[in-house]
Write an enzyme that holds these catalytic residues in place. Structure first.
Site, PDB file in Angstrom:
ATOM      1  N   ASN A   8     -38.119 -10.088  -4.729  1.00 55.63           N
ATOM      2  CA  ASN A   8     -37.120  -9.039  -4.944  1.00 55.63           C
ATOM      3  C   ASN A   8     -36.784  -8.446  -3.574  1.00 55.63           C
ATOM      4  O   ASN A   8     -37.593  -7.740  -2.985  1.00 55.63           O
ATOM      5  CB  ASN A   8     -37.725  -7.975  -5.878  1.00 55.63           C
ATOM      6  CG  ASN A   8     -36.853  -6.744  -6.023  1.00 55.63           C
ATOM      7  OD1 ASN A   8     -35.703  -6.722  -5.600  1.00 55.63           O
ATOM      8  ND2 ASN A   8     -37.407  -5.709  -6.633  1.00 55.63           N
ATOM      9  N   LYS A  10     -34.627  -6.229  -2.969  1.00 54.46           N
ATOM     10  CA  LYS A  10     -34.199  -4.836  -3.070  1.00 54.46           C
ATOM     11  C   LYS A  10     -32.928  -4.611  -2.235  1.00 54.46           C
ATOM     12  O   LYS A  10     -32.099  -5.507  -2.167  1.00 54.46           O
ATOM     13  CB  LYS A  10     -35.348  -3.904  -2.663  1.00 54.46           C
ATOM     14  CG  LYS A  10     -36.640  -4.236  -3.421  1.00 54.46           C
ATOM     15  CD  LYS A  10     -37.730  -3.223  -3.268  1.00 54.46           C
ATOM     16  CE  LYS A  10     -38.927  -3.650  -4.127  1.00 54.46           C
ATOM     17  NZ  LYS A  10     -40.030  -2.697  -4.095  1.00 54.46           N
ATOM     18  N   HIS A  92     -36.822  -2.180 -13.295  1.00 57.05           N
ATOM     19  CA  HIS A  92     -37.693  -1.951 -12.131  1.00 57.05           C
ATOM     20  C   HIS A  92     -37.941  -0.449 -11.975  1.00 57.05           C
ATOM     21  O   HIS A  92     -37.038   0.359 -12.230  1.00 57.05           O
ATOM     22  CB  HIS A  92     -37.052  -2.527 -10.872  1.00 57.05           C
ATOM     23  CG  HIS A  92     -37.999  -2.554  -9.707  1.00 57.05           C
ATOM     24  ND1 HIS A  92     -38.273  -1.429  -8.970  1.00 57.05           N
ATOM     25  CD2 HIS A  92     -38.755  -3.545  -9.184  1.00 57.05           C
ATOM     26  CE1 HIS A  92     -39.164  -1.746  -8.026  1.00 57.05           C
ATOM     27  NE2 HIS A  92     -39.467  -3.021  -8.139  1.00 57.05           N
ATOM     28  N   GLU A  94     -37.984   1.396  -9.508  1.00 55.45           N
ATOM     29  CA  GLU A  94     -37.044   2.086  -8.612  1.00 55.45           C
ATOM     30  C   GLU A  94     -35.735   2.405  -9.334  1.00 55.45           C
ATOM     31  O   GLU A  94     -35.094   3.422  -9.055  1.00 55.45           O
ATOM     32  CB  GLU A  94     -36.815   1.229  -7.350  1.00 55.45           C
ATOM     33  CG  GLU A  94     -38.052   1.268  -6.455  1.00 55.45           C
ATOM     34  CD  GLU A  94     -38.253   0.045  -5.580  1.00 55.45           C
ATOM     35  OE1 GLU A  94     -37.307  -0.753  -5.411  1.00 55.45           O
ATOM     36  OE2 GLU A  94     -39.376  -0.109  -5.073  1.00 55.45           O
ATOM     37  N   GLU A 162     -45.930  -3.965 -12.894  1.00 52.45           N
ATOM     38  CA  GLU A 162     -45.854  -3.415 -11.543  1.00 52.45           C
ATOM     39  C   GLU A 162     -46.272  -1.949 -11.553  1.00 52.45           C
ATOM     40  O   GLU A 162     -45.448  -1.063 -11.820  1.00 52.45           O
ATOM     41  CB  GLU A 162     -44.421  -3.510 -11.015  1.00 52.45           C
ATOM     42  CG  GLU A 162     -43.899  -4.919 -10.918  1.00 52.45           C
ATOM     43  CD  GLU A 162     -42.821  -5.031  -9.855  1.00 52.45           C
ATOM     44  OE1 GLU A 162     -42.993  -5.838  -8.945  1.00 52.45           O
ATOM     45  OE2 GLU A 162     -41.835  -4.275  -9.921  1.00 52.45           O
ATOM     46  N   GLY A 168     -44.939  -1.208  -2.628  1.00 54.82           N
ATOM     47  CA  GLY A 168     -44.605  -0.850  -1.255  1.00 54.82           C
ATOM     48  C   GLY A 168     -45.631   0.025  -0.563  1.00 54.82           C
ATOM     49  O   GLY A 168     -45.360   0.590   0.498  1.00 54.82           O
ATOM     50  N   SER A 208     -47.342  -4.803  -3.838  1.00 58.36           N
ATOM     51  CA  SER A 208     -48.110  -5.094  -2.620  1.00 58.36           C
ATOM     52  C   SER A 208     -48.797  -6.456  -2.639  1.00 58.36           C
ATOM     53  O   SER A 208     -49.883  -6.624  -2.095  1.00 58.36           O
ATOM     54  CB  SER A 208     -49.129  -3.979  -2.347  1.00 58.36           C
ATOM     55  OG  SER A 208     -48.457  -2.756  -2.088  1.00 58.36           O
TER      56      SER A 208
END
Ligand code: PGA
Length: 248
Positions: A8, A10, A92, A94, A162, A168, A208
Site C-alpha cells: 500500500n 498510500k 483502511h 487511515e 492491521e 507506521g 510495520s
C-alpha cells in the site's frame, strides 16, 4: 491457497517511482505468491501498464460506494477496474480516521467493489486503547460483522488485520497476539460462511511489516500474507518480503 504480499503506497509516489515497479518485476518475475501494489489513484493506470504481462497485480486504495455520479474528488470501483486494477483496499484505518468512514459505508464499498469485479481487501484493527482494555477481539469481530457483506468468498475478499497502533510505528504485536487475532477471524468467518470458505479467504497481517520481521510473522498460523505500507515503496524491501512469503 496462494498467499498474498500486498503493498500500500498510500499518498506516496509520482511517475518517477514507477522505476521501483520495474525493479520489483525484474527481481521477482515468478514469485511463489501473489504480489500486488496499490499506488495512489493517479498511478493506477500507469502502473497497470508497466505490470502488463507480469505477475504483479494492481489495486486501488479506496473507492466510492456508487458507480458514478456527483461526487467530486471520488473514484468508483468500475473506474479502478477500467484503469487496470483487480483489487481495492477498503476500510483502511487511515480512511476511517481521516475521513470518518464507518463500517456501514465500508460495507457498501465492498459491495461496490464486488459488483465491479474487484477483490476487496478489507482492513480491520483495534486502537492501542482498545487493545490495552482487552477489547481487540471484540473490536475486530464487530468490524468484520458490520463491514463485510454476505456473499464473501476467497474469489472476492481478502481480510487484513492491521492494529492501528502498529501502522507506521515500527511496533508490532507479539507473534502470539497476531496468531490469536487471525485464529479468531478464521473462526468468525467459518461461523458465517462455512469452514471451507473461511479456510480459503486470505488473512493478511499489516502494520510495520519489514524484511527483518516478515519471516517470523509469515510462520504464524492463519497468516496468509501481509499488507505492507512503508516497506512496499522500495523494490528491494518489498522484494525481500515477497521472497520471505514465497519461502513460507
Ligand atoms: P506500515 O503500514 O507497513 O507502514 O506500518 C501498513 C498499512 O497501513 O497497510
Amino acid at each position: 491457497m496462494q498467499k498474498l504480499a500486498a503493498g500500500n503506497w498510500k499518498m506516496n509516489g509520482t511517475r518517477a517511482a514507477l522505476a521501483e515497479v520495474d525493479a520489483l518485476i525484474r527481481a521477482h518475475p515468478a514469485p511463489g505468491c501473489e504480489v500486488l501494489l496499490a499506488p495512489p489513484a493517479t498511478l493506477v493506470a500507469a502502473m497497470a501498464e508497466r505490470a502488463e504481462g507480469s505477475a504483479l497485480r494492481i489495486g486501488g486504495q479506496d473507492c466510492h460506494a456508487a458507480a458514478s455520479g456527483a461526487h467530486t474528488g471520488d473514484i468508483s470501483a468500475p473506474m479502478l477496474r477500467d484503469a487496470g486494477a483487480s483489487h481495492v483496499i477498503l476500510g483502511h484505518s487511515e480512511r476511517r480516521a481521516d475521513h470518518g468512514e464507518t463500517d456501514a459505508q465500508i460495507h457498501a464499498k465492498v459491495g461496490a467493489a464486488w459488483s465491479a469485479g474487484l477483490v476487496a481487501i478489507l482492513c480491520l484493527g483495534e486502537t492501542e486503547a482498545e487493545r490495552d482494555a482487552g477489547r481487540a477481539l471484540e473490536v475486530v469481530g464487530a468490524q468484520l460483522a458490520a463491514s463485510l457483506p454476505d456473499g464473501a468468498g476467497a474469489e472476492n475478499t481478502v481480510i487484513a488485520y492491521e492494529p492501528v497502533w502498529a501502522i507506521g510505528t515500527g511496533r508490532t504485536p507479539s507473534l502470539a497476539e497476531i496468531g490469536e487475532v487471525h485464529g479468531f477471524l478464521r473462526r468468525a468467518l467459518a461461523e458465517r460462511f462455512g469452514a471451507q470458505t473461511a479456510a480459503a479467504i486470505r488473512l493478511l497481517y499489516g502494520g510495520s511489516v519489514k524484511p527483518s520481521n516478515a519471516g517470523e510473522i509469515f510462520a504464524v498460523a492463519d497468516v496468509d500474507g501481509a499488507l505492507v505500507g512503508g516497506a512496499s515503496l522500495k523494490a528491494a524491501d518489498f522484494g525481500a518480503i515477497v521472497a520471505a512469503l514465497s519461502a513460507a
